[in-house]
Design an enzyme around this catalytic site. Structure first.
Site, mmCIF file in Angstrom:
data_model
loop_
_atom_site.group_PDB
_atom_site.id
_atom_site.type_symbol
_atom_site.label_atom_id
_atom_site.label_comp_id
_atom_site.label_asym_id
_atom_site.label_seq_id
_atom_site.Cartn_x
_atom_site.Cartn_y
_atom_site.Cartn_z
ATOM 1 N N CYS A 44 0.781 -1.381 -0.047
ATOM 2 C CA CYS A 44 0.032 -0.015 -0.025
ATOM 3 C C CYS A 44 0.852 1.224 0.040
ATOM 4 O O CYS A 44 2.169 0.989 -0.016
ATOM 5 C CB CYS A 44 -0.921 -0.036 1.240
ATOM 6 S SG CYS A 44 -0.123 0.027 2.788
ATOM 7 N N THR A 45 0.323 2.316 0.217
ATOM 8 C CA THR A 45 1.002 3.646 -0.026
ATOM 9 C C THR A 45 2.288 3.787 1.185
ATOM 10 O O THR A 45 3.291 3.893 0.719
ATOM 11 C CB THR A 45 0.071 4.814 0.161
ATOM 12 O OG1 THR A 45 -0.815 4.735 -0.728
ATOM 13 C CG2 THR A 45 0.967 6.247 0.068
#
Length: 272
Positions: free
Chosen positions: A180-181
């Site tokens: 994810c980010t």
């Protein structure tokens, strides 16, 4: 003024999140920072910006909170203010999955640094899953990653349960690599996947942001840019600001120079 941006999170047990939030509101007001911090019984999450001394002081304040000495922080810089104001919110979860009682502090998958991550996702027997939402994935993702096409992180559990059913129907129990980010959604989603009975579960330590910061572009398996939740909209290798902008009508990102056929209702995908 040059702004230092700190993206941070920590899963920890906060018995009184309201009191912690009150202390953070007082401290951020004194330091003149901008951004958003979310506090819950399970910990803290957010992105803040300010001058370098203010961010150092705020991070030190957060590290002194219960269980936060090992706070995960990723730094970047901007010549422009990335946020209009400072907000400190108290919520039920620091990242909303809605999957019941998970404990990412003890149940999350195995963390991998960028070099080991490259080796894992190059293995054809590894299933690579992007845990972000569809509009984020459209800006860029890892080579060969599965896009769940979710509109909200709360949609991920039901998507994964259906996906896991397909894997079991095929008699497969593969290694699962998730990203994810900044890492926080993977802490929760890998805990969910392990709770569903998968043992070999991994995630990218520090998320895409740390990967883009540390991995030379010549050795990278990343394709495109990474959507970020501030005025930069997207970043590339070395965390250099990208070329995406946010549509004023629907709020979704698109390349600055692309013809943008806006759906007008927030529907995805955009057609450029």
């Amino acid at each position: 003024m040059s702004f230092t941006i700190a993206a941070l999170y920590r899963f920890a047990r906060f018995p009184d999140p309201q009191a912690i939030a009150a202390g953070l509101r007082e401290r951020t007001a004194a330091l003149g920072t901008c951004g958003t911090l979310i506090v819950a019984g399970e910990g803290i999450n957010g992105t803040v910006a300010g001058d370098s001394d203010a961010i150092t002081a705020l991070v030190d304040h957060i590290r002194a909170l219960p269980g936060c000495a090992d706070l995960d922080v990723k730094y970047s810089h901007s010549d422009d203010a990335p946020f209009a104001r400072m907000k400190v919110k108290v919520k039920a979860e620091i990242v909303t999955l809605g999957a019941g009682d998970l404990d990412p502090a003890t149940q999350a998958g195995i963390h991998l640094d960028p070099v080991d991550w490259n080796a894992l996702i190059a293995d054809p027997d590894t299933v690579v899953i992007d845990t972000r939402n569809a509009y984020e994935v459209a800006c860029g993702t890892f080579e060969g990653a599965i896009d769940p096409e979710t509109r909200s992180f709360r949609d991920f559990p039901s998507w994964f349960d259906a996906f896991a059913g397909d894997l079991r129907a095929q008699g497969r129990t593969p290694k699962i690599a998730m990203f994810c980010t900044g890492g926080i959604r993977c802490e929760k989603s890998t805990a969910l996947v392990k709770a569903r009975g998968f043992d070999e579960v991994y995630h990218l330590n520090g998320g895409i942001l740390r990967y883009l910061e540390e991995m030379p572009e010549s050795e990278s398996r990343w394709q495109g840019q990474c959507y970020v939740f501030d005025e930069r909209v997207s970043v590339g290798h070395g965390l250099v600001p990208g070329d995406h902008v946010t549509c004023r009508a629907c709020g979704l990102p698109h390349p600055r120079d692309a013809v943008h056929d806006c759906p007008g209702d927030g529907a995805w995908p955009h057609r450029a």
